[in-house]
Every structure is written in C-alpha cells, then in structure tokens.
Design an enzyme around this catalytic site. Structure first.
Site, mmCIF file in Angstrom:
data_model
loop_
_atom_site.group_PDB
_atom_site.id
_atom_site.type_symbol
_atom_site.label_atom_id
_atom_site.label_comp_id
_atom_site.label_asym_id
_atom_site.label_seq_id
_atom_site.Cartn_x
_atom_site.Cartn_y
_atom_site.Cartn_z
ATOM 1 N N ASP A 13 0.866 -1.161 0.000
ATOM 2 C CA ASP A 13 0.000 0.000 0.000
ATOM 3 C C ASP A 13 0.915 1.228 0.000
ATOM 4 O OD1 ASP A 13 -2.429 1.531 0.353
ATOM 5 O OD2 ASP A 13 -1.818 1.782 2.441
ATOM 6 N N ASP A 15 -0.063 5.187 0.976
ATOM 7 C CA ASP A 15 -0.278 6.111 2.103
ATOM 8 C C ASP A 15 -0.409 5.338 3.413
ATOM 9 O OD1 ASP A 15 -0.569 8.661 0.580
ATOM 10 O OD2 ASP A 15 -2.281 7.607 -0.287
ATOM 11 N N ASP A 175 -1.673 -1.147 5.869
ATOM 12 C CA ASP A 175 -2.012 -0.584 7.178
ATOM 13 C C ASP A 175 -3.503 -0.581 7.465
ATOM 14 O OD1 ASP A 175 -2.597 1.433 5.259
ATOM 15 O OD2 ASP A 175 -2.440 2.971 6.798
#
Length: 239
Positions: A13, A15, A175
C-alpha cells in the site's frame, strides 16, 4: 539474484505504509474545508480518515465537519482538492524511516516490488516521482488500473501478474482493513505496519506478521519466503 528471491513479488500500500502522507493530505483537506468556512481538522483526527482514496477522504472530512456533501457538491470540491493536492503532493510527505533502504536492498536481491493503492494511479506516480521512489517498483496500480479495487483480490493479483510474479510467491504489506481483506482474498501472507493509518485494530486484520520498523523488513521477508518454500515443497512431495 538470489534463488529465494526469484519469482517473488512484494506488494505495498502507499499512504500510511510506504510514506507518511497525512500532513499533505489533511493539509489539503483543511484548505478545501476553509473555502466553506469550516475549521481545520487536527492532524491526529484527520489521519483516521485516510485509506479509501482522496474522494472518500474529502467526503469523510465534510461528514466530520457536520456538513455531508451531495454527489454534485462532492464533485466540485474534489476537483479543487486535486488541484491543491498536486501542488503540495510531497511538501511534507516522506517515506517511513528505513523504508527506502529496505526496499532498495530487496530489489537488489531480485524481489519484484509493486504498489497497490486506492490512491488514483496518476496521483500515486506523481508522489513516488516527487520522492524519487518510482524506479523501485515494477508497477504502480491504483484503483483505475485494475478490474476491482481493494479489498478485492483482483487488485493484488493483477499487480502480481503485471510484475511477472506468481500469487503463491507474493506478500502484501499494508495498514488498513482494505489491505488485509485483499491479501486474505488473494491467499497472500499479510504484513500489517504498526505506524500507519489503521481503520481497525491490527489484530482484527489477522496479519501474518506486524512490522514496527522497516529495518526489520528484509529479515521478515526472508522468513516468509523460507516458510512458503517449505510448505510448497511439502505439498509437492509424495505422500
């Protein structure tokens, strides 16, 4: 290229996983909110709104301000958000500590690296370009480049294919519950970073492992490779 690395793809991922982009994303959100007379959201509060793409961030920001937007109003403010964000895309955004060194080392060992993000591809590449990270990746796949976005498996599987890899030799790092959901749907080991913008508690994501600092990532990858190769060997051995 090491024998173990051959054919392995590491998916990330963007961000909250590779880069801490909250200061620029929330700064842009606050600039748009200010045009309607709303006060700025604190960075700590705004971080919880990141992870589902810029349009969702903007929609959530207005909902948090107590002023949900109609679809038409969202379109207008989204255009403004993009214009402002592109101007400051890497003003305060930085890779997490140890990230660049770890990824550079793994790429040198022969791992294919790919970005699988719900941030639009053009914005993702603009950000990785600004931070001089794009050259590390075999591909950068935002939701507009895949048949179905995270948490669907297709987002990851199509990036693996584009990177020349195999789904049984791949690892996903993220995240959020979207990252975890996509990894589980694709049958990939999922590594949750402890420093990102988690939308649920990390145990709820059912990660294979938790990463607290990128200095530990190469060793974690080596362990995943060893465990996977051993399992594949056992599965292929005569019973």
């Amino acid at each position: 290229m090491s024998l173990e690395a051959n054919g392995w793809t590491l998916l990330f991922d963007l961000d909250g996983t590779l880069v801490d982009s909250a200061p620029d994303l929330i700064g842009t959100l606050n600039a748009v909110l200010a045009t309607d007379g709303f006060p700025a959201l604190p960075l700590a509060q705004g971080r919880d709104l990141i992870g589902h793409g810029a349009r969702a961030l903007l929609r959530r920001g207005y909902e948090t301000a107590g002023a949900p937007l109609t679809a038409e109003a969202l379109d207008v403010r989204f255009a403004l958000f993009l214009d402002l964000y592109v101007r400051r895309i890497a003003e305060l955004t930085r890779p997490y500590p140890g990230c660049v060194a770890a990824l550079t080392a793994l790429k040198a060992e022969g791992y294919a690296l790919a970005v699988t993000t719900n941030k639009r591809t053009d914005l993702s590449v603009a950000l990785t370009d600004a931070l001089r990270l794009t050259g590390l990746f075999a591909c950068v796949y935002g939701p507009d480049r895949v048949s179905a976005r995270k948490p669907e498996a297709a987002h990851l599987l199509e990036a693996i294919a584009a990177s020349g890899g195999r789904a049984d030799r791949a690892l996903m790092v993220g995240d959020s519950s979207l990252d975890a959901g996509a990894a589980h749907a694709a049958g990939l080991p999922f590594v949750a970073v402890s420093f990102g913008y988690a939308d649920v508690a990390i145990p709820e994501m059912k990660p294979w492992a938790v990463l607290d600092h990128y200095d530990a990532f190469p060793a974690l990858v080596a362990r995943c490779v060893a465990e996977t190769e051993q399992a594949l060997a056992l599965a292929g051995s005569p019973g």
